[in-house]
Design an enzyme around this catalytic site. Structure first.
Site, PDB file in Angstrom:
ATOM      1  N   ASP A  30     -17.796  11.452  45.225  1.00 15.18           N
ATOM      2  CA  ASP A  30     -16.742  11.681  44.227  1.00 15.18           C
ATOM      3  C   ASP A  30     -15.398  11.336  44.845  1.00 15.18           C
ATOM      4  OD1 ASP A  30     -15.067  12.659  42.232  1.00 15.18           O
ATOM      5  OD2 ASP A  30     -15.204  14.735  42.973  1.00 15.18           O
ATOM      6  N   ASN A  32     -12.352  11.264  42.904  1.00 18.52           N
ATOM      7  CA  ASN A  32     -11.173  11.774  42.199  1.00 18.52           C
ATOM      8  C   ASN A  32     -11.190  13.290  42.006  1.00 18.52           C
ATOM      9  OD1 ASN A  32     -13.151  11.929  40.330  1.00 18.52           O
ATOM     10  ND2 ASN A  32     -12.001  10.988  38.657  1.00 18.52           N
ATOM     11  N   ASP A  34     -13.221  15.375  40.578  1.00 20.04           N
ATOM     12  CA  ASP A  34     -13.749  16.060  39.391  1.00 20.04           C
ATOM     13  C   ASP A  34     -15.167  16.600  39.627  1.00 20.04           C
ATOM     14  OD1 ASP A  34     -15.274  13.780  39.356  1.00 20.04           O
ATOM     15  OD2 ASP A  34     -14.820  13.234  37.284  1.00 20.04           O
ATOM     16  N   ASP A  38     -18.812   8.748  41.512  1.00 18.23           N
ATOM     17  CA  ASP A  38     -18.261   7.700  40.651  1.00 18.23           C
ATOM     18  C   ASP A  38     -18.428   6.326  41.295  1.00 18.23           C
ATOM     19  OD1 ASP A  38     -16.067   7.831  42.573  1.00 18.23           O
ATOM     20  OD2 ASP A  38     -15.419   9.626  41.463  1.00 18.23           O
ATOM     21  N   ASP A 107     -30.190   0.188  36.109  1.00 20.34           N
ATOM     22  CA  ASP A 107     -31.254   0.944  35.458  1.00 20.34           C
ATOM     23  C   ASP A 107     -31.046   0.809  33.952  1.00 20.34           C
ATOM     24  OD1 ASP A 107     -33.183   3.008  34.974  1.00 20.34           O
ATOM     25  OD2 ASP A 107     -32.537   4.038  36.797  1.00 20.34           O
ATOM     26  N   ASP A 208     -36.591   1.761  32.738  1.00 19.10           N
ATOM     27  CA  ASP A 208     -37.020   3.147  32.638  1.00 19.10           C
ATOM     28  C   ASP A 208     -38.203   3.287  31.687  1.00 19.10           C
ATOM     29  OD1 ASP A 208     -36.356   5.983  33.254  1.00 19.10           O
ATOM     30  OD2 ASP A 208     -36.071   6.108  31.091  1.00 19.10           O
ATOM     31  N   GLU A 266     -40.772   1.036  35.440  1.00 20.69           N
ATOM     32  CA  GLU A 266     -41.302   2.359  35.765  1.00 20.69           C
ATOM     33  C   GLU A 266     -42.549   2.572  34.931  1.00 20.69           C
ATOM     34  OE1 GLU A 266     -40.068   7.044  35.925  1.00 20.69           O
ATOM     35  OE2 GLU A 266     -39.619   5.846  34.181  1.00 20.69           O
ATOM     36  N   HIS A 339     -35.074  10.198  42.127  1.00 23.62           N
ATOM     37  CA  HIS A 339     -34.338  11.264  41.433  1.00 23.62           C
ATOM     38  C   HIS A 339     -35.241  12.152  40.584  1.00 23.62           C
ATOM     39  CE1 HIS A 339     -35.005   8.141  38.595  1.00 23.62           C
ATOM     40  NE2 HIS A 339     -34.681   8.953  37.601  1.00 23.62           N
ATOM     41  N   ASP A 340     -36.521  11.816  40.471  1.00 25.17           N
ATOM     42  CA  ASP A 340     -37.456  12.647  39.706  1.00 25.17           C
ATOM     43  C   ASP A 340     -38.337  13.501  40.613  1.00 25.17           C
ATOM     44  OD1 ASP A 340     -36.637  11.609  37.246  1.00 25.17           O
ATOM     45  OD2 ASP A 340     -38.150  10.017  37.267  1.00 25.17           O
TER      46      ASP A 340
HETATM   47  O1  TEU Z   1     -38.940   9.076  34.011  1.00 28.58           O
HETATM   48  C1  TEU Z   1     -40.114   8.982  33.259  1.00 28.58           C
HETATM   49  C2  TEU Z   1     -41.060  10.088  33.528  1.00 28.58           C
HETATM   50  O2  TEU Z   1     -42.242   9.937  33.361  1.00 28.58           O
HETATM   51  C3  TEU Z   1     -40.475  11.372  33.999  1.00 28.58           C
HETATM   52  O3  TEU Z   1     -39.767  11.933  32.970  1.00 28.58           O
HETATM   53  C4  TEU Z   1     -41.462  12.324  34.534  1.00 28.58           C
HETATM   54  O4  TEU Z   1     -42.451  12.644  33.617  1.00 28.58           O
HETATM   55  C5  TEU Z   1     -40.767  13.570  34.951  1.00 28.58           C
HETATM   56  O5  TEU Z   1     -39.642  13.230  35.720  1.00 28.58           O
HETATM   57  C6  TEU Z   1     -41.688  14.406  35.771  1.00 28.58           C
HETATM   58  O6  TEU Z   1     -40.952  15.340  36.455  1.00 28.58           O
HETATM   59  C7  TEU Z   1     -37.837   8.357  33.630  1.00 28.58           C
HETATM   60  C8  TEU Z   1     -36.656   8.694  34.519  1.00 28.58           C
HETATM   61  O7  TEU Z   1     -36.959   8.354  35.847  1.00 28.58           O
HETATM   62  C9  TEU Z   1     -36.323  10.146  34.356  1.00 28.58           C
HETATM   63  O8  TEU Z   1     -35.283  10.545  35.201  1.00 28.58           O
HETATM   64  C10 TEU Z   1     -35.920  10.357  32.912  1.00 28.58           C
HETATM   65  O9  TEU Z   1     -35.691  11.720  32.679  1.00 28.58           O
HETATM   66  C11 TEU Z   1     -37.005   9.866  31.952  1.00 28.58           C
HETATM   67  O10 TEU Z   1     -37.481   8.574  32.277  1.00 28.58           O
HETATM   68  C12 TEU Z   1     -36.454   9.766  30.551  1.00 28.58           C
HETATM   69  O11 TEU Z   1     -35.520   8.731  30.479  1.00 28.58           O
HETATM   70 CA    CA Z   2     -15.467  11.600  40.252  1.00 27.64          CA
END
Ligand code: TEU
Ligand code: CA
Length: 566
Positions: A30, A32, A34, A38, A107, A208, A266, A339-340
């Protein structure tokens, strides 16, 4: 390296020899105050990214969004999210990244939009609005919903719209209505958006949840597997659906076939056989898939929140199936974090006693397989899971919905927090730990989600100067890949597949073989005679002074042989 091999590697598309770094912009840096990462933060850290030896960055969603699902709910596909900056910032990021030889992958979320997208506002305004058919609307069946499908984020996939008296479909949150890919006008709109980003100069796309764009006609009920209506039962009606290949073929022929672009789909739920349809060298419609099998290789049936009994043999079996299933026919992605997912060092390693050892072992194991390795921000310093004390500290829609649903079904706060500490996606979304100072150097303001308190020990600054740090080990891995084509194109084979704790495999190219040994146990493992190398040069290890026939906790050792294994 022989000339032949050098030429072979040079002739590969760029993304096969590349390492890709995934950025979750909201949590990167970050600038700025907030509390939200960014684009200027990413620009500031480009030299750092370059210093890692990665070739490309993948930016999580950066388009306008009300952030119900943190950018995976897009309200304008041609604007930058306010909190992240402006289109000028994006253009500058592109220019500066190119100038230092970093490619940029964005993405794209094309399975659904936000309910705050202009199209959806139009669509829900009346049944005969021209945008109505951009989404999927159905009448009630009998007195109830059009089908019994459970959303990935808990609750029904159908949301009733009072105003027009019909239900709309949302596989994810109710603020993420599914786009109707059956409608050619929608496909045209989406392809125009893709062209917009190609014109911006991006080098490729991460698509995605691209395998859910076609649904079974008639929306039949899912088999009722359990009274809790786990979403897995419904996936047979929307994953790899009947028209998916047709839609993706059109997408490919119009846009993705451009060889300068990489397309990474994905594909939750894909098997190696299905992947060959999507990404086969000759007939494929994309370049790579992000498959989920190895990351969900907890063989339980209770869905993602059930206590897992992850085992090394099962993991190896899954990895080998992908390595062998795709060999010579398609290209793998290699990852343990995104991130999942919870953080791999906490999930598959030991984030306390053997933090450095297990983070570097996992990295070795992944980076020496065949495919394109992905590094998720913070992985390169071994960032760990977080255990926030209260549900108030969590931000992820999947986590919050699960919590509410289970609490009202009678589950205790304590049990639910334990699950969340183990599996919540927020484990992977806490801010990047740059320094030991307040908020880990991520922000001078109040961060949108708490910073892990272990930033005092685990941070980039302290690892920069420590030659044995996880960070510097990642640098070793990326440079090893550049110098040794065997890592990119060598054949894969598994060795001693039955071992409970050791994942051993070979890579072979011409007269050279590498043996990669990885101990997943937090104790010593004595190697069976066949695996204990008598000779061979150790080219990489995460311990000093290897002991020939013993692998110490989370030890990795890579041996090189000429001609043949001893
Ligand atoms: O993820 C698809 C997906 O299958 C996930 O939602 C998964 O089932 C879940 O994370 C299990 O914990 C993609 C993205 O990577 C995810 O961040 C999004 O939330 C999702 O699509 C919807 O756009
Ligand atoms: Ca920021």
């Amino acid at each position: 390296m022989s000339e032949d091999i050098g030429v072979q590697v040079q002739n590969l598309p760029w993304w096969k020899s590349a390492v890709i770094y995934q950025i979750y912009p909201r949590s990167f840096l970050d600038t700025n105050g907030d509390g939200i990462g960014d684009l200027r933060g990413i620009i500031e850290k480009l030299p750092y990214l370059k210093s890692l030896g990665v070739d490309a960055i993948w930016l999580g969603p950066i388009c306008s969004s009300p952030n119900d699902d943190m950018g995976y709910d897009v309200s304008d596909y041609r604007q930058i999210m306010d909190e992240f900056g402006s289109m000028d910032d994006f253009d500058e990021l592109m220019k500066r990244a190119k100038a230092i030889g970093l490619k940029v992958i964005v993405d794209l979320v094309l399975n659904h939009s936000s309910d705050e997208h202009r199209w959806f506002a139009e669509a829900r305004s009346s049944r005969d609005n021209p945008y109505r058919d951009y989404y999927i609307w159905r009448d009630a069946k009998g007195n109830g919903e059009p089908s019994n499908w459970e959303s990935v984020f808990s609750g029904s996939t159908w949301e009733f719209d009072e105003h027009t008296g019909q239900y709309y479909l949302h596989l994810y949150s109710r603020k993420q209505p599914d786009l109707n890919w059956e409608n050619p006008v929608v496909r045209g709109e989406l392809f125009d958006i893709v062209q917009f980003w190609i014109d911006k100069g991006v080098d490729g796309f991460r698509l995605d949840t691209i395998t859910t764009i076609s649904k079974t006609p008639g929306f039949p009920d899912a088999p009722v597997v359990d009274p809790a209506r786990d979403h897995q039962a419904a996936t047979q009606h929307y994953m790899n659906g009947p028209r998916m290949m047709e839609f993706l073929r059109e997408f490919h022929d119009k846009l993705l076939s451009n060889p300068a672009l990489v397309s990474i789909g994905e594909a939750p739920g894909a098997t190696p056989t299905q992947a060959l349809d999507l990404i086969g060298e000759d007939e494929g419609v994309m370049d790579m898939v992000i498959q989920w099998e190895h990351i969900e290789s907890d063989p339980g049936t209770g869905g993602k929140w059930a206590a897992e009994w992850w085992t090394v043999p099962h993991f190896k079996k899954t990895m080998s199936a992908w390595q062998k299933g795709l060999a010579g026919r398609a290209w793998n992605t290699l990852y343990l974090n995104n991130h999942d997912q919870p953080r791999s060092v906490s999930r598959f390693g030991d984030d306390r006693e053997f933090h450095r050892e297990s983070a570097t072992m996992l990295a070795t194991c992944i980076h020496l397989l065949q495919g394109t390795p992905f590094i998720y921000q913070g992985e390169e310093i071994g960032m760990t899971n977080v255990a926030f004390p209260s549900i108030e500290d969590y931000r992820c829609v999947e986590t919050l919905n699960m919590y509410r649903k289970e609490l009202s079904a009678g589950q205790s706060n304590e049990v639910l927090l334990e699950r969340i500490h183990r599996k919540s996606r927020d484990n992977g979304r806490t801010p990047m730990q740059w320094t030991a100072e307040g908020n880990g150097g991520f922000t001078t303001g109040v961060p949108w989600i708490g910073v892990n308190s272990n930033h005092e020990i685990i941070n980039v600054q302290s690892q920069e100067t420590d030659p044995s740090s996880v960070l510097n080990y990642y640098r070793k891995l990326t440079s090893l890949r550049k110098l040794n084509p065997i890592i990119v194109i060598g054949d894969y084979d598994d060795v001693d597949a039955n071992s409970d704790w050791i994942y051993a495999y070979t890579r072979t190219l011409g007269d050279e073989t590498w043996l990669c040994l990885n101990n997943f146990a937090k104790f010593d493992i004595e190697l069976p005679a066949g695996l204990a190398p008598e000779s061979g040069e150790v080219i990489l290890s995460n311990y000093e002074d290897g002991v020939r026939n013993v692998m110490r906790p989370f030890e990795s050792r890579v041996y090189k042989y000429l001609n043949t294994l001893p």
